[in-house]
Design a protein around this motif. Structure first.
Motif, PDB file in Angstrom:
ATOM      1  N   ILE A 234       0.835  -1.202   0.000  1.00 18.17           N
ATOM      2  CA  ILE A 234       0.000   0.000   0.000  1.00 18.17           C
ATOM      3  C   ILE A 234       0.866   1.247   0.000  1.00 18.17           C
ATOM      4  O   ILE A 234       0.582   2.225  -0.680  1.00 18.17           O
ATOM      5  CB  ILE A 234      -0.930   0.006   1.231  1.00 18.17           C
ATOM      6  CG1 ILE A 234      -1.903  -1.172   1.157  1.00 18.17           C
ATOM      7  CG2 ILE A 234      -1.709   1.313   1.325  1.00 18.17           C
ATOM      8  CD1 ILE A 234      -2.773  -1.326   2.379  1.00 18.17           C
ATOM      9  N   SER A 235       1.956   1.217   0.785  1.00 13.71           N
ATOM     10  CA  SER A 235       2.780   2.411   0.940  1.00 13.71           C
ATOM     11  C   SER A 235       3.493   2.801  -0.342  1.00 13.71           C
ATOM     12  O   SER A 235       4.012   3.909  -0.451  1.00 13.71           O
ATOM     13  CB  SER A 235       3.801   2.205   2.062  1.00 13.71           C
ATOM     14  OG  SER A 235       4.592   1.080   1.825  1.00 13.71           O
ATOM     15  N   SER A 236       3.530   1.908  -1.338  1.00 13.91           N
ATOM     16  CA  SER A 236       4.160   2.258  -2.610  1.00 13.91           C
ATOM     17  C   SER A 236       3.238   3.118  -3.469  1.00 13.91           C
ATOM     18  O   SER A 236       3.665   3.716  -4.445  1.00 13.91           O
ATOM     19  CB  SER A 236       4.547   0.992  -3.375  1.00 13.91           C
ATOM     20  OG  SER A 236       3.399   0.274  -3.781  1.00 13.91           O
ATOM     21  N   ASN A 237       1.961   3.182  -3.125  1.00 13.13           N
ATOM     22  CA  ASN A 237       0.994   3.986  -3.864  1.00 13.13           C
ATOM     23  C   ASN A 237       0.861   5.352  -3.201  1.00 13.13           C
ATOM     24  O   ASN A 237       0.185   5.510  -2.188  1.00 13.13           O
ATOM     25  CB  ASN A 237      -0.364   3.279  -3.899  1.00 13.13           C
ATOM     26  CG  ASN A 237      -1.341   3.952  -4.840  1.00 13.13           C
ATOM     27  OD1 ASN A 237      -1.399   5.181  -4.933  1.00 13.13           O
ATOM     28  ND2 ASN A 237      -2.124   3.154  -5.532  1.00 13.13           N
ATOM     29  N   LYS A 238       1.526   6.352  -3.762  1.00 14.66           N
ATOM     30  CA  LYS A 238       1.596   7.666  -3.130  1.00 14.66           C
ATOM     31  C   LYS A 238       0.240   8.360  -3.076  1.00 14.66           C
ATOM     32  O   LYS A 238      -0.053   9.090  -2.126  1.00 14.66           O
ATOM     33  CB  LYS A 238       2.607   8.546  -3.876  1.00 14.66           C
ATOM     34  CG  LYS A 238       4.003   7.943  -3.981  1.00 14.66           C
ATOM     35  CD  LYS A 238       4.572   7.558  -2.633  1.00 14.66           C
ATOM     36  CE  LYS A 238       5.974   6.976  -2.766  1.00 14.66           C
ATOM     37  NZ  LYS A 238       6.503   6.476  -1.479  1.00 14.66           N
ATOM     38  N   ILE A 239      -0.602   8.131  -4.085  1.00 16.54           N
ATOM     39  CA  ILE A 239      -1.924   8.760  -4.086  1.00 16.54           C
ATOM     40  C   ILE A 239      -2.760   8.226  -2.926  1.00 16.54           C
ATOM     41  O   ILE A 239      -3.420   8.982  -2.207  1.00 16.54           O
ATOM     42  CB  ILE A 239      -2.649   8.515  -5.427  1.00 16.54           C
ATOM     43  CG1 ILE A 239      -1.834   9.095  -6.590  1.00 16.54           C
ATOM     44  CG2 ILE A 239      -4.044   9.128  -5.384  1.00 16.54           C
ATOM     45  CD1 ILE A 239      -1.595  10.579  -6.499  1.00 16.54           C
ATOM     46  N   ASN A 240      -2.722   6.913  -2.730  1.00 16.75           N
ATOM     47  CA  ASN A 240      -3.454   6.330  -1.607  1.00 16.75           C
ATOM     48  C   ASN A 240      -2.932   6.849  -0.275  1.00 16.75           C
ATOM     49  O   ASN A 240      -3.704   7.086   0.661  1.00 16.75           O
ATOM     50  CB  ASN A 240      -3.352   4.804  -1.638  1.00 16.75           C
ATOM     51  CG  ASN A 240      -4.351   4.180  -2.598  1.00 16.75           C
ATOM     52  OD1 ASN A 240      -5.317   4.820  -3.004  1.00 16.75           O
ATOM     53  ND2 ASN A 240      -4.108   2.939  -2.979  1.00 16.75           N
ATOM     54  N   LEU A 241      -1.615   7.019  -0.184  1.00 19.53           N
ATOM     55  CA  LEU A 241      -1.037   7.530   1.059  1.00 19.53           C
ATOM     56  C   LEU A 241      -1.574   8.914   1.394  1.00 19.53           C
ATOM     57  O   LEU A 241      -1.842   9.225   2.554  1.00 19.53           O
ATOM     58  CB  LEU A 241       0.489   7.575   0.953  1.00 19.53           C
ATOM     59  CG  LEU A 241       1.246   6.326   1.400  1.00 19.53           C
ATOM     60  CD1 LEU A 241       2.738   6.555   1.287  1.00 19.53           C
ATOM     61  CD2 LEU A 241       0.876   5.944   2.826  1.00 19.53           C
ATOM     62  N   ILE A 242      -1.725   9.742   0.385  1.00 15.51           N
ATOM     63  CA  ILE A 242      -2.268  11.083   0.610  1.00 15.51           C
ATOM     64  C   ILE A 242      -3.702  10.991   1.126  1.00 15.51           C
ATOM     65  O   ILE A 242      -4.095  11.717   2.045  1.00 15.51           O
ATOM     66  CB  ILE A 242      -2.206  11.909  -0.692  1.00 15.51           C
ATOM     67  CG1 ILE A 242      -0.747  12.216  -1.043  1.00 15.51           C
ATOM     68  CG2 ILE A 242      -3.006  13.206  -0.552  1.00 15.51           C
ATOM     69  CD1 ILE A 242      -0.567  12.876  -2.395  1.00 15.51           C
ATOM     70  N   LYS A 243      -4.481  10.067   0.566  1.00 15.46           N
ATOM     71  CA  LYS A 243      -5.863   9.881   1.018  1.00 15.46           C
ATOM     72  C   LYS A 243      -5.907   9.430   2.475  1.00 15.46           C
ATOM     73  O   LYS A 243      -6.708   9.927   3.274  1.00 15.46           O
ATOM     74  CB  LYS A 243      -6.568   8.847   0.134  1.00 15.46           C
ATOM     75  CG  LYS A 243      -6.797   9.293  -1.302  1.00 15.46           C
ATOM     76  CD  LYS A 243      -7.462   8.184  -2.107  1.00 15.46           C
ATOM     77  CE  LYS A 243      -7.677   8.610  -3.553  1.00 15.46           C
ATOM     78  NZ  LYS A 243      -8.282   7.510  -4.357  1.00 15.46           N
TER      79      LYS A 243
END
Length: 256
Positions: free
Chosen positions: A209-218
């Motif tokens: 999950i942490s590799s997806n920067k957009i999701n991290l922002i969410k």
């Protein structure tokens, strides 16, 4: 609570490729007064079989198997619940510690009488290759507000004192539960003290999950709004600050 004992919380889920290295990095610690609590979240690969080999040899390694897949927050909280140590440390089942990590960190906490500390760490790829990126710590101790600005604490580097804080648990959220835990501690008025040494390796996995920067922002936005109950303006301000810091200040190429 057993004085001077470090309880290491390691959630696992389908990490057969990496968990061997993670466990070995714990066993290699020069600080020997530790227990390793591995909480498996219903792995479907060979993770359990690998762990069981260690259980036969090391009496201070324990396996807790969850009855249903519940996520990292539930896994870590179960580990905290079962922990016997004066100190709580965290290491995911694909990350690594340098062999002197606990020795340096526990000595630092004792010498400085602090309840919460963290260190620098390097990023590695899925194969364990050094990516040449150092996640630095700030110069000064972190407060609640300064953490909101920078988010500088890597979960694999954090240690807190049960003796000084009691057992502090993570909120049951999908992601950023570690950040929410740090904020719970800091919101009591305690500070997080940085140790300016690279003592761990964080594995960047394409599937994580942490590799997806957009999701991290969410998830970061949800942390500010739903968990910390910050206003819209505050959330925009702190999220913008976090993005800027992550991009330009806390990462730097290590000099070869």
């Amino acid at each position: 609570m057993i004085e001077n004992l470090v309880s290491i919380i390691m959630p696992s889920y389908n990490t057969e490729k990496y968990i061997f290295e993670s466990i070995e990095s714990v066993i290699a610690q020069t600080y020997k007064n530790w227990e390793l609590l591995i909480i498996d979240d219903c792995s479907e690969d060979l993770t359990i079989q690998i762990i069981q080999k260690y259980l036969k040899v090391y009496p201070n390694i324990f396996l807790i198997q969850l009855e249903k897949n519940s996520g990292a927050a539930v896994s870590r909280n179960k580990g905290i619940e079962k922990a016997n140590g004066e100190y709580i440390a965290f290491l995911d089942s694909d990350d690594l510690w340098e062999e002197n990590k606990l020795e340096i960190q526990i000595n630092f906490m004792k010498e400085n009488n602090c309840a919460f500390s963290f260190t620098e760490y390097m990023e590695i790829d899925e194969m364990g290759n050094d990516l040449g990126i150092l996640i630095k710590v700030p110069v000064k101790a972190i407060t609640y507000r300064s953490y909101l600005l920078t988010n500088p604490i890597g979960c694999l580097t954090a240690v807190y004192s049960v003796k000084k804080l009691g057992k502090v648990y993570m909120p049951l959220i999908r992601k950023r539960q570690d950040a929410a835990l740090w904020l719970r501690i800091l919101n009591t008025g305690k500070k997080a003290y940085p140790i300016k040494e690279n003592l761990a390796k964080y594995r960047i996995r394409k599937s994580s999950i942490s590799s997806n920067k957009i999701n991290l922002i969410k998830y970061q936005w949800a942390l500010y709004r739903k968990i910390e109950k910050l206003s819209l303006i505050e959330s925009i301000f702190y999220l913008s600050s976090t993005i800027i810091v992550k991009l330009f200040k806390l990462k730097e190429k290590r000099m070869k």
